[in-house]
Design an enzyme around this catalytic site. Structure first.
Site, PDB file in Angstrom:
ATOM      1  N   GLY A  81       8.053  -8.217  -2.582  1.00 19.99           N
ATOM      2  CA  GLY A  81       9.363  -7.964  -2.997  1.00 19.99           C
ATOM      3  C   GLY A  81      10.229  -7.111  -2.398  1.00 19.99           C
ATOM      4  N   GLY A  83      11.016  -3.874  -1.405  1.00 21.81           N
ATOM      5  CA  GLY A  83      10.795  -2.531  -2.064  1.00 21.81           C
ATOM      6  C   GLY A  83      11.747  -1.503  -1.481  1.00 21.81           C
ATOM      7  NE  ARG A  84      11.207  -0.169   4.342  1.00 17.86           N
ATOM      8  CZ  ARG A  84      11.059   0.576   5.549  1.00 17.86           C
ATOM      9  NH1 ARG A  84      11.350   1.832   5.666  1.00 17.86           N
ATOM     10  NH2 ARG A  84      10.426  -0.074   6.622  1.00 17.86           N
ATOM     11  CG  ASP A 115      10.367   7.044  -0.234  1.00 12.37           C
ATOM     12  OD1 ASP A 115      10.548   6.141   0.220  1.00 12.37           O
ATOM     13  OD2 ASP A 115      10.600   8.345   0.119  1.00 12.37           O
ATOM     14  NE  ARG A 166      16.677  -7.420   7.447  1.00  8.52           N
ATOM     15  CZ  ARG A 166      15.368  -7.099   7.254  1.00  8.52           C
ATOM     16  NH1 ARG A 166      14.461  -6.724   8.399  1.00  8.52           N
ATOM     17  NH2 ARG A 166      14.730  -7.304   6.190  1.00  8.52           N
ATOM     18  NE  ARG A 173      11.538 -11.130   3.080  1.00  9.11           N
ATOM     19  CZ  ARG A 173      11.622 -10.257   3.902  1.00  9.11           C
ATOM     20  NH1 ARG A 173      10.703 -10.181   4.966  1.00  9.11           N
ATOM     21  NH2 ARG A 173      12.605  -9.618   4.022  1.00  9.11           N
ATOM     22  CG  ASP A 242       5.302  -9.715   3.814  1.00  6.87           C
ATOM     23  OD1 ASP A 242       4.183 -10.071   4.102  1.00  6.87           O
ATOM     24  OD2 ASP A 242       5.900  -8.762   4.082  1.00  6.87           O
TER      25      ASP A 242
END
Length: 469
Positions: A81, A83-84, A115, A166, A173, A242
Site C-alpha cells: 500500500g 506507505g508514504r 515515517d 508525481r 499496479r 508493485d
C-alpha cells in the site's frame, strides 16, 4: 480545471482516506514548467501553489487517499500500500485524466511503522531520471515538482526532508490486482479489471472476452517498455510487482541507473545481492511479473482448467512479443533490416569482451566516429565495423535516423550522484540544472553533450544506488 476522483468508484477495500502531513517550512527545489503548462498549472508556482502541494492548503475538490496493494518484493509476496504517498485527485486535461500524487508526504495507514517521509536525494533522483526517460521517448510517470519540507528525515544519517509531486495516467499496479485477488472476491477483481479497462483500454470494452484483451494490452505495453529500457541501457533496479503499472508507465525510481559498460549482469541496487533485477534479467522478470498478473485474472477467464489453459496460452506469447519489440529497437539503433540480426550478436560479443560502454558505442556509430571505435580495439571489432558499413551501404536516410534513437547524452549514475550531493550539502544546483538541460535534448549531439563521455576513472568503478525508503 476539473478534478475528479474516479478511484473512489472502486470497492472501499482499495483505499484509505488520509490527509498529507503539513510541511514545516516548504520551498520549491525544482518546478517542471513544461509539464505545468500541459496540465495548466503554471500559476501554482507561487506561495499558494506551494501551500497546496505541501499539505497546508488542500484544494476543495481533492479527496486524498492512500491506495492499497500487494507486491512480490524480490520474489516474496507482501502486503504493501501507499506507505508514504497520497493521491490528491485526478485532473482532467486535454490529453486525458492524470493522477496527482504526493510522495514523501507523511504517514498513511499502510506505512508499516515507517515515517512516510522522503529525503531530498531520492526525490531529486526520481525527478531527473523520470524526465530523462520521458525525453528518450519512453513511457513514464513524471515529476511536477520537488519540494523541500524544512524537516529532517533520519535514515542511516540525517537527510533534508522533501517530497515529489508525481503525475501518472494512473497508479494501478500488478500489485493492486494481487491485493484484490488475495484479499477480495472475484467480484472485486472484476470491478478492478473493469476500472482498468475504462481508464486505459476502452477500445477492448466490447471484445469477446474483455479480460483476456486487457491482459494482452498490458503485456504489449510492458514488452514494449522493457525493450525500450534495454535499448538505452536503463536498469530499473526494483522490478517488484508493485512497481509494474497496468498503464505501461515506468514508475518508482529507486536504485535506477543507466548501464555504463555492456554487461548483462550489471546491477546498481545495493540490496539486489543476487542480481534478480540485473540488466540482462529485466525481460525475464517482466514475464514473471505478467505471470503473477494473469494469475489474478483467472476467475475472469473461465472455470477451472479452461481458465488455466487460456492464461498459459496468453502468457506464452510474451517471449516472442518482447523479442519483436527488442529487435525493432535494435534495428533502428544500427540501421539494420530484418534478417541481419547476426550483426547484433557479433557486436555484443565484442562489446562485452572489450568492456565497451553501451551509450558511447552506439553514439560513435551514429556519428561514424571510426577512430573512436577502433582505438585500442580488437581485430574482431574492426572486422565487425567493416562488415556493418558494407551491410548498411546505401542506407543514408536510415543511418541519419540513428541519431533519433541513439542518445548523445544520458544522466550517468556518477553525475547524478555528484549533482545530488552538491545540492544536498551546499545547495549548488549547477550540475543538477546542467543534467536536466542536457536530458531534455538527449539526441541533440551538441559539442557540449559530446564532452560528457564517460571518464576513464569511472569505467571500472561500480556505483551503488539506494531506494531511499
Amino acid at each position: 480545471m476539473k478534478w475528479t476522483s474516479s478511484y473512489r468508484m472502486l470497492p472501499r477495500m482499495f483505499y484509505q482516506d488520509v490527509l498529507p502531513s503539513v510541511a514545516k517550512d516548504p520551498s520549491f527545489v525544482l518546478w517542471n514548467e513544461s509539464l505545468a503548462e500541459q496540465l495548466q498549472l503554471t500559476d501554482w508556482h507561487d506561495e499558494t501553489g506551494l501551500l497546496k502541494l505541501s499539505g497546508a492548503q488542500l484544494d476543495d475538490c481533492w479527496e486524498p487517499l492512500a491506495q492499497a496493494y500487494m507486491g512480490h518484493q524480490f520474489g516474496h509476496l507482501t502486503m504493501l500500500g501507499d506507505g508514504r504517498a497520497i493521491l490528491l485527485g485526478e485532473l482532467e486535461t486535454e490529453r486525458g485524466v492524470v493522477d496527482l500524487q504526493l510522495k514523501g508526504s507523511g504517514q498513511t495507514p499502510f506505512s508499516r511503522r515507517g515515517d512516510g517521509r522522503a529525503g531530498l536525494g531520492p526525490m531529486l533522483r526520481e525527478y531527473v531520471m523520470s524526465e530523462a526517460l520521458f525525453y528518450l521517448n519512453i513511457s513514464t510517470t513524471r515529476s511536477l515538482a520537488v519540494i523541500e519540507t524544512g524537516e529532517t528525515v533520519w535514515r542511516e544519517r540525517p537527510h533534508r526532508g522533501a517530497l515529489v509531486v508525481r503525475v501518472a495516467s494512473s497508479h494501478l499496479r500488478v500489485g493492486t490486482f494481487q491485493y484484490a485477488y488475495h484479499y477480495g472476491t472475484s467480484e472485486d477483481v472484476k470491478a478492478l479489471a473493469d476500472y482498468a479497462i475504462q481508464k486505459h483500454y476502452p477500445h477492448v470494452d466490447n471484445a469477446e472476452n474483455r479480460y483476456i484483451s486487457l491482459f494482452r494490452e498490458v503485456m504489449k505495453r510492458q514488452a514494449a517498455l522493457i525493450a525500450k529500457w534495454q535499448a538505452v541501457g536503463f536498469i530499473h533496479g526494483v522490478m517488484n510487482t508493485d512497481n509494474m503499472t497496468i498503464s505501461g508507465e515506468t514508475i518508482d525510481y529507486g536504485p535506477c541507473a543507466f548501464m555504463n559498460q555492456y554487461d548483462l549482469d550489471t546491477v546498481f541496487s545495493s540490496i539486489d545481492v543476487q542480481g534478480r533485477y540485473a540488466y540482462g534479467r529485466q525481460p525475464q522478470i517482466g514475464g514473471w511479473n505478467l505471470a503473477r498478473f494473469v494469475e489474478t485474472l483467472l476467475p475472469l477467464f473461465g472455470e477451472g482448467e479452461e481458465g488455466l489453459e487460456i492464461a498459459q496460452r496468453e502468457l506464452n506469447a510474451y517471449g516472442s512479443l518482447f523479442e519483436h519489440y527488442w529487435l525493432e529497437e535494435m534495428r533502428k539503433k544500427l540501421a539494420l533490416h530484418e534478417g541481419e540480426e547476426a550483426l547484433l550478436d557479433e557486436l555484443f560479443v565484442c562489446m562485452r569482451r572489450e568492456q565497451r560502454d553501451w551509450t558511447e558505442t552506439f553514439r560513435d556509430l551514429t556519428v561514424e566516429n571510426e577512430e573512436c571505435l577502433q582505438l585500442e580495439c580488437s581485430k574482431e571489432m574492426k572486422d565487425w565495423y567493416v562488415k556493418w558499413k558494407q551491410t548498411t551501404e546505401g542506407r543514408e536516410q536510415e543511418l541519419q535516423k540513428m541519431q533519433e534513437v541513439n542518445p548523445a547524452f544520458i544522466p550517468r549514475n556518477h553525475l547524478v550522484d555528484q549533482a545530488i550531493e552538491r545540492m544536498e550539502l551546499t545547495n549548488d544546483r549547477t550540475l543538477l540544472e546542467r543534467l536536466l538541460r542536457f536530458s531534455r535534448e538527449p539526441f541533440a549531439y551538441t559539442e557540449e553533450q559530446l564532452a560528457y563521455r564517460l571518464p576513464e576513472e569511472e569505467k571500472t568503478r561500480m556505483h551503488q544506488t539506494f531506494c531511499g525508503t
